[in-house]
Design an enzyme around this catalytic site. Structure first.
Site, mmCIF file in Angstrom:
data_model
loop_
_atom_site.group_PDB
_atom_site.id
_atom_site.type_symbol
_atom_site.label_atom_id
_atom_site.label_comp_id
_atom_site.label_asym_id
_atom_site.label_seq_id
_atom_site.Cartn_x
_atom_site.Cartn_y
_atom_site.Cartn_z
ATOM 1 N N GLY A 13 96.786 50.655 0.448
ATOM 2 C CA GLY A 13 95.552 50.529 0.141
ATOM 3 C C GLY A 13 94.092 49.803 -0.268
ATOM 4 O O GLY A 13 94.003 48.882 0.646
ATOM 5 N N ILE A 14 93.470 50.677 -1.054
ATOM 6 C CA ILE A 14 92.234 49.415 -1.988
ATOM 7 C C ILE A 14 92.566 48.539 -2.172
ATOM 8 O O ILE A 14 91.642 47.459 -2.218
ATOM 9 C CB ILE A 14 91.015 50.587 -2.702
ATOM 10 C CG1 ILE A 14 90.803 51.291 -1.606
ATOM 11 C CG2 ILE A 14 90.275 49.844 -3.271
ATOM 12 C CD1 ILE A 14 89.486 53.282 -2.546
ATOM 13 N N ASN A 82 93.220 48.978 -10.470
ATOM 14 C CA ASN A 82 93.382 49.656 -9.314
ATOM 15 C C ASN A 82 94.391 50.797 -9.212
ATOM 16 O O ASN A 82 93.892 51.442 -8.882
ATOM 17 C CB ASN A 82 92.824 48.556 -7.884
ATOM 18 C CG ASN A 82 93.131 49.441 -7.142
ATOM 19 O OD1 ASN A 82 92.689 50.176 -6.429
ATOM 20 N ND2 ASN A 82 94.398 49.201 -6.253
ATOM 21 N N ALA A 83 95.295 50.479 -9.593
ATOM 22 C CA ALA A 83 96.083 51.151 -9.346
ATOM 23 C C ALA A 83 95.803 52.652 -9.941
ATOM 24 O O ALA A 83 95.773 53.057 -11.260
ATOM 25 C CB ALA A 83 97.638 50.712 -10.488
ATOM 26 N N GLY A 143 91.081 71.296 -7.729
ATOM 27 C CA GLY A 143 93.027 70.955 -8.119
ATOM 28 C C GLY A 143 93.235 69.385 -8.344
ATOM 29 O O GLY A 143 93.845 69.055 -8.982
ATOM 30 N N TYR A 147 93.584 64.254 -12.608
ATOM 31 C CA TYR A 147 92.537 62.580 -11.846
ATOM 32 C C TYR A 147 91.064 62.332 -12.099
ATOM 33 O O TYR A 147 90.893 61.272 -12.410
ATOM 34 C CB TYR A 147 92.976 62.788 -10.597
ATOM 35 C CG TYR A 147 92.077 61.755 -9.173
ATOM 36 C CD1 TYR A 147 93.428 60.405 -9.473
ATOM 37 C CD2 TYR A 147 91.220 61.323 -9.178
ATOM 38 C CE1 TYR A 147 93.005 59.280 -8.591
ATOM 39 C CE2 TYR A 147 90.803 60.744 -8.018
ATOM 40 C CZ TYR A 147 91.664 59.210 -8.201
ATOM 41 O OH TYR A 147 91.980 58.577 -7.166
ATOM 42 N N ILE A 180 88.540 57.260 0.953
ATOM 43 C CA ILE A 180 89.025 55.751 2.184
ATOM 44 C C ILE A 180 90.328 56.097 2.258
ATOM 45 O O ILE A 180 90.942 57.507 1.810
ATOM 46 C CB ILE A 180 88.853 54.732 0.532
ATOM 47 C CG1 ILE A 180 88.245 54.977 -0.329
ATOM 48 C CG2 ILE A 180 89.033 53.674 1.519
ATOM 49 C CD1 ILE A 180 85.738 54.550 0.570
#
Ligand code: CAA
Length: 240
Positions: A13-14, A82-83, A143, A147, A180
């Site tokens: 991914g990113i 980033n994780a 939701g 996060y 992304i």
């Protein structure tokens, strides 16, 4: 730029985009990953970039992993946190485990990695830490109390550590990506994702390399005076 860089979650991914961009800048990159051996192996074979397996949410594993990297390739100059994971769900359905895992990995991972590497950067008087936040840490998201809280925490963590690193040549910045085109976003239910994309002024999902270029800038010598900042890369979804 011949620096040693560690990118957490750097094989997919990113993170994959960031690993490649830093390598392109001349860095020796080690891409951390936690679980997916198959994807990590394929990534390493494809790119020639070394990988290191440890869970960024596990303090002892990070200490051990970073000292192993330092022993293998040299002192760590650049860390890209980033994780991250999602455990989306409305609050009344979210479990303690959903909350705790997201906090442990997404936010705890930044602390653990900084704790293992910042003292060395400070002593050597050069370092770059780039934390990957999120538009959802800035604006909130239905939701995602777990996060959004963890990502919002990352933005505060960045500004606090930037103040500690400034006089030692260690800059600490955050990137706040929007949506992304990664596996993480692909997991959002189609009708929900369609509504989100409809609200992005640029009219599409972003690409990993569009985030990676922002990270590369923050790590470069061009960004010596940039610290404690958050660069939003979100197609105009949230102007903050
Ligand atoms: N605002 C207001 N109401 C909303 C809403 C929103 N954004 N989204 C859903 N609702 C409402 C629905 O209309 C529905 O209302 P009714 O019960 O009255 O019909 C109710 O909430 C329940 O919605 P769902 O059926 O979707 O509920 P669910 O429990 O099946 O799923 C969810 C909830 C898991 C949060 C799901 O909506 C979801 O996955 N949303 C996407 C979350 C998201 O954007 N995650 C980002 C992941 S990528 C990422 O995080 C990377 C990054 O940094 C950007």
């Amino acid at each position: 730029m011949s620096k040693i860089a560690v990118v957490t979650g750097g094989t997919r991914g990113i993170g994959e985009g960031i690993s490649l961009a830093l390598r392109e800048m001349g860095c020796t990159v080690v891409a951390n990953y936690a679980g997916n051996d198959e994807k990590a192996k394929a990534f390493s074979e494809r790119t020639g970039i070394k990988t290191a397996k440890f869970d960024v949410g596990d303090h002892d594993a990070v200490t051990q992993g970073c000292s192993q990297i330092a022993g293998d390739v040299g002192p760590i100059d650049i860390v890209v946190n980033n994780a991250g994971i999602t455990r989306d769900g409305v609050l009344h359905k979210m479990t303690w485990d959903d909350w705790n895992e997201v906090m442990r990995i997404n936010l705890g991972g930044c602390f653990n990695m900084a704790k293992a590497t910042f003292p060395g950067m400070r002593e050597r008087k050069w370092g770059r830490i780039v934390n990957i936040g999120s538009v959802n840490g800035q604006a909130g998201q239905y939701g995602q109390v777990n996060y959004a809280a963890a990502k919002s925490g990352i933005h505060g963590f960045t500004k606090a550590l930037a103040q500690e690193g400034a006089k030692y040549g260690v800059t600490v910045n955050a990137i706040a990506p929007g949506y992304i085109d990664t596996d993480m976003v692909a997991a959002v239910p189609e009708p929900v994702l369609e509504k989100i994309i409809a609200k992005i002024p640029v009219g599409r999902l972003g690409h990993a390399d569009e985030i990676a270029r922002g990270v590369a800038f923050c790590c470069s010598e061009d960004a010596t005076f940039v610290t404690g900042s958050t660069l939003s890369i979100n197609g105009g979804q949230h102007m903050y």
